[in-house]
Design a protein around this motif. Structure first.
Motif, PDB file in Angstrom:
ATOM      1  N   THR A  38      37.898 -54.998 -11.453  1.00  0.00           N
ATOM      2  CA  THR A  38      37.010 -54.982 -10.297  1.00  0.00           C
ATOM      3  C   THR A  38      35.645 -54.437 -10.691  1.00  0.00           C
ATOM      4  OG1 THR A  38      37.867 -52.794  -9.624  1.00  0.00           O
ATOM      5  CG2 THR A  38      38.876 -54.751  -8.635  1.00  0.00           C
ATOM      6  N   LEU A  39      34.636 -54.897  -9.969  1.00  0.00           N
ATOM      7  CA  LEU A  39      33.274 -54.402 -10.147  1.00  0.00           C
ATOM      8  C   LEU A  39      32.828 -53.755  -8.848  1.00  0.00           C
ATOM      9  CD1 LEU A  39      33.453 -57.382 -11.772  1.00  0.00           C
ATOM     10  CD2 LEU A  39      31.242 -56.538 -12.570  1.00  0.00           C
ATOM     11  N   GLU A  40      32.341 -52.540  -8.958  1.00  0.00           N
ATOM     12  CA  GLU A  40      31.903 -51.790  -7.792  1.00  0.00           C
ATOM     13  C   GLU A  40      30.482 -51.283  -8.003  1.00  0.00           C
ATOM     14  OE1 GLU A  40      33.485 -51.620  -5.073  1.00  0.00           O
ATOM     15  OE2 GLU A  40      35.651 -51.615  -5.420  1.00  0.00           O
ATOM     16  N   GLY A  41      29.871 -50.847  -6.914  1.00  0.00           N
ATOM     17  CA  GLY A  41      28.519 -50.307  -6.989  1.00  0.00           C
ATOM     18  C   GLY A  41      27.751 -50.640  -5.731  1.00  0.00           C
ATOM     19  N   ALA A  86      30.109 -41.154  -3.241  1.00  0.00           N
ATOM     20  CA  ALA A  86      31.548 -41.404  -3.120  1.00  0.00           C
ATOM     21  C   ALA A  86      32.075 -42.170  -4.322  1.00  0.00           C
ATOM     22  CB  ALA A  86      31.834 -42.168  -1.830  1.00  0.00           C
ATOM     23  N   PHE A  87      31.341 -43.187  -4.760  1.00  0.00           N
ATOM     24  CA  PHE A  87      31.759 -43.939  -5.939  1.00  0.00           C
ATOM     25  C   PHE A  87      31.834 -43.032  -7.159  1.00  0.00           C
ATOM     26  CE2 PHE A  87      30.163 -48.137  -4.065  1.00  0.00           C
ATOM     27  CZ  PHE A  87      31.436 -48.699  -4.002  1.00  0.00           C
ATOM     28  N   LEU A  88      30.817 -42.212  -7.357  1.00  0.00           N
ATOM     29  CA  LEU A  88      30.792 -41.332  -8.518  1.00  0.00           C
ATOM     30  C   LEU A  88      31.905 -40.292  -8.456  1.00  0.00           C
ATOM     31  CD1 LEU A  88      26.930 -40.868  -8.907  1.00  0.00           C
ATOM     32  CD2 LEU A  88      28.466 -42.158 -10.423  1.00  0.00           C
ATOM     33  N   ASP A  89      32.209 -39.818  -7.265  1.00  0.00           N
ATOM     34  CA  ASP A  89      33.316 -38.862  -7.110  1.00  0.00           C
ATOM     35  C   ASP A  89      34.649 -39.517  -7.467  1.00  0.00           C
ATOM     36  OD1 ASP A  89      31.596 -36.861  -6.327  1.00  0.00           O
ATOM     37  OD2 ASP A  89      32.024 -37.062  -4.176  1.00  0.00           O
ATOM     38  N   MET A  90      34.845 -40.767  -7.037  1.00  0.00           N
ATOM     39  CA  MET A  90      36.081 -41.472  -7.375  1.00  0.00           C
ATOM     40  C   MET A  90      36.188 -41.689  -8.875  1.00  0.00           C
ATOM     41  SD  MET A  90      36.706 -44.273  -4.327  1.00  0.00           S
ATOM     42  CE  MET A  90      34.989 -44.675  -3.954  1.00  0.00           C
ATOM     43  N   ALA A  91      35.071 -42.041  -9.504  1.00  0.00           N
ATOM     44  CA  ALA A  91      35.080 -42.260 -10.947  1.00  0.00           C
ATOM     45  C   ALA A  91      35.417 -40.975 -11.701  1.00  0.00           C
ATOM     46  CB  ALA A  91      33.728 -42.802 -11.396  1.00  0.00           C
ATOM     47  N   PHE A  97      38.092 -45.931 -14.418  1.00  0.00           N
ATOM     48  CA  PHE A  97      36.689 -46.287 -14.211  1.00  0.00           C
ATOM     49  C   PHE A  97      35.891 -46.330 -15.507  1.00  0.00           C
ATOM     50  CE2 PHE A  97      37.539 -45.210  -9.821  1.00  0.00           C
ATOM     51  CZ  PHE A  97      36.609 -45.938  -9.087  1.00  0.00           C
ATOM     52  N   LEU A  98      34.989 -47.297 -15.577  1.00  0.00           N
ATOM     53  CA  LEU A  98      33.898 -47.305 -16.542  1.00  0.00           C
ATOM     54  C   LEU A  98      32.617 -47.206 -15.733  1.00  0.00           C
ATOM     55  CD1 LEU A  98      32.573 -47.832 -19.361  1.00  0.00           C
ATOM     56  CD2 LEU A  98      32.557 -50.266 -18.716  1.00  0.00           C
ATOM     57  N   VAL A  99      31.858 -46.148 -15.917  1.00  0.00           N
ATOM     58  CA  VAL A  99      30.596 -45.968 -15.206  1.00  0.00           C
ATOM     59  C   VAL A  99      29.457 -46.393 -16.127  1.00  0.00           C
ATOM     60  CG1 VAL A  99      29.084 -44.371 -13.978  1.00  0.00           C
ATOM     61  CG2 VAL A  99      31.571 -44.047 -13.901  1.00  0.00           C
ATOM     62  N   VAL A 100      28.643 -47.328 -15.656  1.00  0.00           N
ATOM     63  CA  VAL A 100      27.535 -47.846 -16.457  1.00  0.00           C
ATOM     64  C   VAL A 100      26.239 -47.657 -15.682  1.00  0.00           C
ATOM     65  CG1 VAL A 100      26.603 -49.843 -17.684  1.00  0.00           C
ATOM     66  CG2 VAL A 100      29.082 -49.590 -17.428  1.00  0.00           C
TER      67      VAL A 100
END
Length: 211
Positions: free
Chosen positions: A7-10, A170-175, A182-185
């Motif tokens: 999945t791709l999120e952001g 919220a996204f960063l907290d989940m990552a 998660f891969l955070v880019v």
């Protein structure tokens, strides 16, 4: 081959569509069958739900909004995602449960745990093998959307900057809570650089040797 669910999120304007297109082409060049899809809107039913949650002119109550996303997700997972993974395909999906947690659970104030529980039930507990989070400053993302589409924003894109800041956090907290998934880019980097980072994570997952 083993099927995979990626999945791709952001936030808006982070480049999810661009990165999915490039990744899909790369996977195809290496012999993998790719199913590209999105939520909402990955099925005929989902297209109708997408029209309601993103383009309905009248007010949609937050809990109704969350449940509409969950309904779309339940149908989509059963009819598209699980069959594709079972065939050995690679599913590349724009948005999944994490988006509902960020947008409805956190930014709408419905409760992250409650929203996740509804979607977990709707999907039978299906978890992505990898989630790529394209992280981008909210104002930069909004400027990208405006440059691409002018002032045509959907219901969620039209929310105030504070709403979207909540989504980003919220996204960063989940990552941070699930670093193994998660891969955070940094999505402010050039698209080619972002793509290389994504391929480096996806390659081992799908059996592609980049050496």
């Amino acid at each position: 081959m083993t099927g995979r669910f990626i999945t791709l999120e952001g936030g808006d304007g982070a480049g999810k569509t661009t990165q999915a297109e490039r990744l899909s082409a790369w996977l195809g060049e290496h012999g993998r069958t790719v199913v590209r899809t999105r939520e909402p809107g990955g099925t005929d039913l989902g297209v109708r739900i997408r029209e309601i949650v993103l383009h309905e002119r009248g007010h949609v109550a937050p809990r109704a909004e969350a449940l509409l996303y969950a309904a779309d997700r339940a149908h989509h997972v059963e009819t598209v995602v699980r069959p594709a993974v079972a065939r050995g395909d690679v599913v590349l999906q724009d948005r999944y449960i994490d988006s509902s947690v960020a947008y409805q659970g956190v930014a709408r104030g419905l409760g992250a745990d409650d929203v996740r529980a509804v979607s977990d039930w709707a999907t039978g507990g299906l978890v992505p093998d990898l989630t790529v989070l394209l992280d981008l400053d909210v104002l930069v993302g909004r400027a990208r959307v405006a440059a691409a589409r002018g002032d045509t924003f959907d219901r969620l894109e039209s929310e105030a900057a504070a709403f979207h800041e909540s989504v980003r956090r919220a996204f960063l907290d989940m990552a941070a809570a699930e670093p193994e998934r998660f891969l955070v880019v940094d999505a402010s980097m050039p698209a080619d650089v972002v793509q290389q980072a994504v391929r480096a994570a996806v390659g081992p997952l799908v059996g592609i040797d980049q050496a």
